[in-house]
Design a protein around this motif. Structure first.
Motif, PDB file in Angstrom:
ATOM      1  N   SER A 115       0.827  -1.205   0.000  1.00 13.14           N
ATOM      2  CA  SER A 115       0.000   0.000   0.000  1.00 13.14           C
ATOM      3  C   SER A 115       0.862   1.255   0.000  1.00 13.14           C
ATOM      4  O   SER A 115       0.590   2.219  -0.728  1.00 13.14           O
ATOM      5  CB  SER A 115      -0.925  -0.002   1.220  1.00 13.14           C
ATOM      6  OG  SER A 115      -1.846  -1.061   1.155  1.00 13.14           O
ATOM      7  N   LEU A 116       1.902   1.263   0.811  1.00  8.96           N
ATOM      8  CA  LEU A 116       2.823   2.402   0.830  1.00  8.96           C
ATOM      9  C   LEU A 116       3.483   2.590  -0.528  1.00  8.96           C
ATOM     10  O   LEU A 116       3.642   3.708  -1.026  1.00  8.96           O
ATOM     11  CB  LEU A 116       3.883   2.197   1.910  1.00  8.96           C
ATOM     12  CG  LEU A 116       3.406   2.318   3.362  1.00  8.96           C
ATOM     13  CD1 LEU A 116       4.472   1.810   4.321  1.00  8.96           C
ATOM     14  CD2 LEU A 116       3.042   3.758   3.693  1.00  8.96           C
ATOM     15  N   GLU A 117       3.868   1.478  -1.127  1.00  7.20           N
ATOM     16  CA  GLU A 117       4.522   1.528  -2.434  1.00  7.20           C
ATOM     17  C   GLU A 117       3.585   2.093  -3.505  1.00  7.20           C
ATOM     18  O   GLU A 117       3.967   2.969  -4.290  1.00  7.20           O
ATOM     19  CB  GLU A 117       4.964   0.117  -2.816  1.00  7.20           C
ATOM     20  CG  GLU A 117       5.877   0.038  -4.017  1.00  7.20           C
ATOM     21  CD  GLU A 117       6.276  -1.404  -4.283  1.00  7.20           C
ATOM     22  OE1 GLU A 117       6.080  -1.843  -5.431  1.00  7.20           O
ATOM     23  OE2 GLU A 117       6.762  -2.083  -3.356  1.00  7.20           O
ATOM     24  N   ILE A 118       2.349   1.606  -3.525  1.00 10.24           N
ATOM     25  CA  ILE A 118       1.373   2.093  -4.506  1.00 10.24           C
ATOM     26  C   ILE A 118       1.070   3.565  -4.263  1.00 10.24           C
ATOM     27  O   ILE A 118       0.975   4.369  -5.207  1.00 10.24           O
ATOM     28  CB  ILE A 118       0.082   1.250  -4.428  1.00 10.24           C
ATOM     29  CG1 ILE A 118       0.344  -0.173  -4.901  1.00 10.24           C
ATOM     30  CG2 ILE A 118      -1.029   1.880  -5.272  1.00 10.24           C
ATOM     31  CD1 ILE A 118      -0.805  -1.131  -4.645  1.00 10.24           C
ATOM     32  N   GLY A 119       0.917   3.943  -2.988  1.00  9.81           N
ATOM     33  CA  GLY A 119       0.632   5.335  -2.676  1.00  9.81           C
ATOM     34  C   GLY A 119       1.707   6.277  -3.173  1.00  9.81           C
ATOM     35  O   GLY A 119       1.427   7.305  -3.795  1.00  9.81           O
ATOM     36  N   LEU A 120       2.971   5.935  -2.929  1.00 11.61           N
ATOM     37  CA  LEU A 120       4.077   6.795  -3.365  1.00 11.61           C
ATOM     38  C   LEU A 120       4.270   6.761  -4.872  1.00 11.61           C
ATOM     39  O   LEU A 120       4.686   7.758  -5.477  1.00 11.61           O
ATOM     40  CB  LEU A 120       5.362   6.375  -2.653  1.00 11.61           C
ATOM     41  CG  LEU A 120       5.395   6.671  -1.153  1.00 11.61           C
ATOM     42  CD1 LEU A 120       6.654   6.100  -0.512  1.00 11.61           C
ATOM     43  CD2 LEU A 120       5.303   8.175  -0.897  1.00 11.61           C
ATOM     44  N   LEU A 121       3.991   5.622  -5.506  1.00 14.09           N
ATOM     45  CA  LEU A 121       4.134   5.511  -6.956  1.00 14.09           C
ATOM     46  C   LEU A 121       3.353   6.604  -7.676  1.00 14.09           C
ATOM     47  O   LEU A 121       3.833   7.181  -8.660  1.00 14.09           O
ATOM     48  CB  LEU A 121       3.664   4.130  -7.416  1.00 14.09           C
ATOM     49  CG  LEU A 121       3.549   3.911  -8.942  1.00 14.09           C
ATOM     50  CD1 LEU A 121       4.930   3.989  -9.598  1.00 14.09           C
ATOM     51  CD2 LEU A 121       2.881   2.566  -9.229  1.00 14.09           C
ATOM     52  N   PHE A 122       2.152   6.916  -7.169  1.00 12.12           N
ATOM     53  CA  PHE A 122       1.310   7.897  -7.847  1.00 12.12           C
ATOM     54  C   PHE A 122       1.328   9.277  -7.191  1.00 12.12           C
ATOM     55  O   PHE A 122       1.075  10.280  -7.862  1.00 12.12           O
ATOM     56  CB  PHE A 122      -0.136   7.381  -7.906  1.00 12.12           C
ATOM     57  CG  PHE A 122      -0.295   6.163  -8.772  1.00 12.12           C
ATOM     58  CD1 PHE A 122      -0.322   6.288 -10.156  1.00 12.12           C
ATOM     59  CD2 PHE A 122      -0.397   4.907  -8.214  1.00 12.12           C
ATOM     60  CE1 PHE A 122      -0.466   5.171 -10.968  1.00 12.12           C
ATOM     61  CE2 PHE A 122      -0.538   3.777  -9.018  1.00 12.12           C
ATOM     62  CZ  PHE A 122      -0.570   3.910 -10.395  1.00 12.12           C
ATOM     63  N   THR A 123       1.641   9.359  -5.905  1.00 15.00           N
ATOM     64  CA  THR A 123       1.627  10.655  -5.224  1.00 15.00           C
ATOM     65  C   THR A 123       2.863  11.489  -5.538  1.00 15.00           C
ATOM     66  O   THR A 123       2.772  12.713  -5.693  1.00 15.00           O
ATOM     67  CB  THR A 123       1.525  10.461  -3.701  1.00 15.00           C
ATOM     68  OG1 THR A 123       0.405   9.644  -3.403  1.00 15.00           O
ATOM     69  CG2 THR A 123       1.364  11.791  -3.000  1.00 15.00           C
ATOM     70  N   LEU A 124       4.025  10.852  -5.617  1.00  9.08           N
ATOM     71  CA  LEU A 124       5.262  11.607  -5.863  1.00  9.08           C
ATOM     72  C   LEU A 124       5.214  12.391  -7.179  1.00  9.08           C
ATOM     73  O   LEU A 124       5.557  13.578  -7.194  1.00  9.08           O
ATOM     74  CB  LEU A 124       6.462  10.658  -5.833  1.00  9.08           C
ATOM     75  CG  LEU A 124       6.825  10.107  -4.452  1.00  9.08           C
ATOM     76  CD1 LEU A 124       7.902   9.034  -4.554  1.00  9.08           C
ATOM     77  CD2 LEU A 124       7.301  11.240  -3.534  1.00  9.08           C
TER      78      LEU A 124
END
Length: 522
Positions: free
Chosen positions: A314-323
């Motif tokens: 979840s953290l990985e997916i969140g950062l993939l699109f938020t950054l």
């Protein structure tokens, strides 16, 4: 992968809602501009939304889902639905009492939320804000019930209706402004919008209740009773009111402080926040909504390893699109705001002021998403006290920073303060989870995230250069400005995902396989 499927469902519907939200806000900017009527409506709309996010979607969701998931896992569907009914009847009584009190004392509520209205002697704006808030506040009761049913549906793996419901609010508000624009509305536009908020709340509740009925999850309302689980729910909701709603409380603090600045500051913060809500809603909310019931059920079943895997991904997916979203909005805030909102009463000066606010706000997107993902790691373990203490520290930091920075940077200083406080909130949450052994970041996460940061920084540099190459674009017709912005967004997005794939920051084939399985399963 069930988590990706759930995130895609919630994120897809949220994306559609946000697109309609931009249409709504563009119409609102043209009709109301950033003047007194716009500020009065923003305050009136923000008031019930604050309570909705604190009590309904925030504290209620954080407390209800783990308890409901445990009931569902250990005692079955019938027992879980019965618990939902026990919670619903108390929720209805509380929300009705809160609504009656708020409507009776609305002038004092507005004075607390926007003291600058009265302090500036702008009695017309103050009176209008009171009138509009009295119309919009009953929306809260319908949304509280919608949040309760949504939590039950999400725990059962049904995300579609709850995620699609916000579309209806935007449709109703767009229709209200459309009636005004074609001359069919007798009420002033701000009052039309206020009645649209009320009607939108009824429509959203209707859709979610219908889906709960179809799933056999619509509870009957029994006589009020304080069962063991209801008492646990109330105990967890207390600290959850603040811990799950820290960003909303910071938004209210921003509104209070902005009301002390010259006219337009509240509206500029609102319009910037509407742009920032796109990545927050599509990514942060989607991941959080999908993660909490999954973590709750995994921990209830004793699947600790699976819970750690879910949190890492979840953290990985969140950062993939938020950054990349944060980098893009920091690099080119003016073209985004100018294309979305400059028309009618919203002039180029408003675009420039809102763009500064948006850039400062964008710096805080990653931590807000991280907090939304890390919070379920506490809530699923029925710990709302620790996030409460962290939230109090974050809000104190936000208030102190905002007071200092608004004197120098105005509304942009208020937004920057919230971003800095958000980073402190996220770092503290991650540190405490790591100390407790609940956030063991795996090798894949540690390898990929620095590569994602690099890809986002390179993309941001390209976009900033693109805006510098066309300084005269601001004077061009709307279609040309919109076309150039679309080219920049497409080029930046393509560059980011290519770099992420090349550097090993992401495996897009893996995401594609998960989504392909989702389509086949559906």
């Amino acid at each position: 992968m069930a988590l990706v499927k759930s995130i895609a469902t919630v994120g897809g519907w949220t994306m559609m809602s946000r697109v309609l939200g931009f249409v709504r806000d563009a119409l609102m900017a043209g009709v109301l501009g950033a003047g007194p009527a716009a500020e009065a409506f923003v305050v009136a709309f923000r008031l019930p939304n604050l309570f909705r996010r604190l009590f309904a979607e925030g504290a209620l969701n954080a407390a209800l889902v783990p308890l409901y998931a445990k009931r569902l896992e250990t005692e079955g569907k019938e027992s879980a639905v019965r618990f939902g009914g026990e919670a619903a009847v108390l929720l209805v009584l509380f929300m009705l009492l809160l609504t009656v009190l708020a409507m009776a004392f609305m002038p004092f509520v507005i004075l607390a939320l926007a003291p600058g209205f009265k302090a500036d002697g702008t009695d017309g704006v103050f009176a209008l804000a009171v009138t509009l808030s009295t119309i919009t506040f009953p929306y809260l009761t319908f949304m509280a019930l919608s949040a309760l049913l949504s939590g039950m549906l999400n725990t059962a793996g049904r995300f579609g209706a709850a995620a699609a419901a916000p579309l209806l609010l935007n449709v109703v508000l767009i229709a209200a402004m459309g009636l005004h624009l074609v001359g069919l509305a007798e009420l002033p536009p701000a009052e039309m919008l206020a009645w649209g908020v009320f009607a939108g709340g009824v429509a959203q509740f209707g859709l979610i209740a219908w889906d709960a009925h179809r799933a056999g999850l619509l509870p009957h309302l029994p006589r009020p009773t304080l069962s063991r689980d209801v008492k646990s729910l109330l105990r967890l909701m207390g600290p959850g009111v603040i811990s799950a709603g820290v960003s909303q409380i910071n938004t209210v603090v921003s509104t209070i402080l902005a009301s002390l600045l010259p006219t337009g500051a509240i509206a500029h913060l609102y319009y910037a926040d509407r742009v920032a809500q796109l990545p927050l809603g599509v990514i942060g909310v989607a991941v959080s909504v999908a993660l909490l019931p999954l973590l709750s059920r995994q921990l209830s079943a004793g699947e600790d390893a699976a819970a750690r895997e879910s949190l890492n991904r979840s953290l990985e997916i969140g950062l993939l699109f938020t950054l990349p979203a944060a980098a893009a909005l920091i690099a080119m805030p003016f073209p985004v705001v100018d294309v979305l909102f400059r028309r009618g009463e919203f002039g180029i000066g408003d675009s420039a002021s809102t763009a500064y606010v948006l850039a400062a706000m964008a710096a805080g997107l990653p931590p807000v998403v991280l907090v939304k993902i890390l919070s379920p790691a506490f809530f699923a373990r029925r710990d709302t006290r620790t996030p409460l203490l962290i939230a109090i520290a974050s809000m104190a930091a936000n208030l102190a920073l905002a007071f200092a920075l608004m004197r120098v940077l105005g509304a942009a200083g208020i937004a920057l303060a919230a971003s800095l406080a958000g980073w402190g909130n996220a770092v503290l949450m991650g540190w405490i989870l790591s100390r407790r052994g609940h956030l063991p970041l795996d090798a894949r996460f540690r390898r990929r995230v620095p590569r994602l940061v690099l890809s986002a920084v390179v993309m941001g540099g390209l976009l900033y250069g693109g805006t510098m190459l066309a300084p005269g674009m601001v004077d061009q017709p709307f279609l040309l400005r919109a076309g150039y912005l679309a080219v920049l967004v497409a080029a930046g997005g393509a560059l980011y995902f290519v770099l992420a794939q090349i550097t090993g920051g992401a495996d897009l084939r893996e995401v594609k396989r998960a989504l392909t399985r989702r389509r086949k399963a559906s």
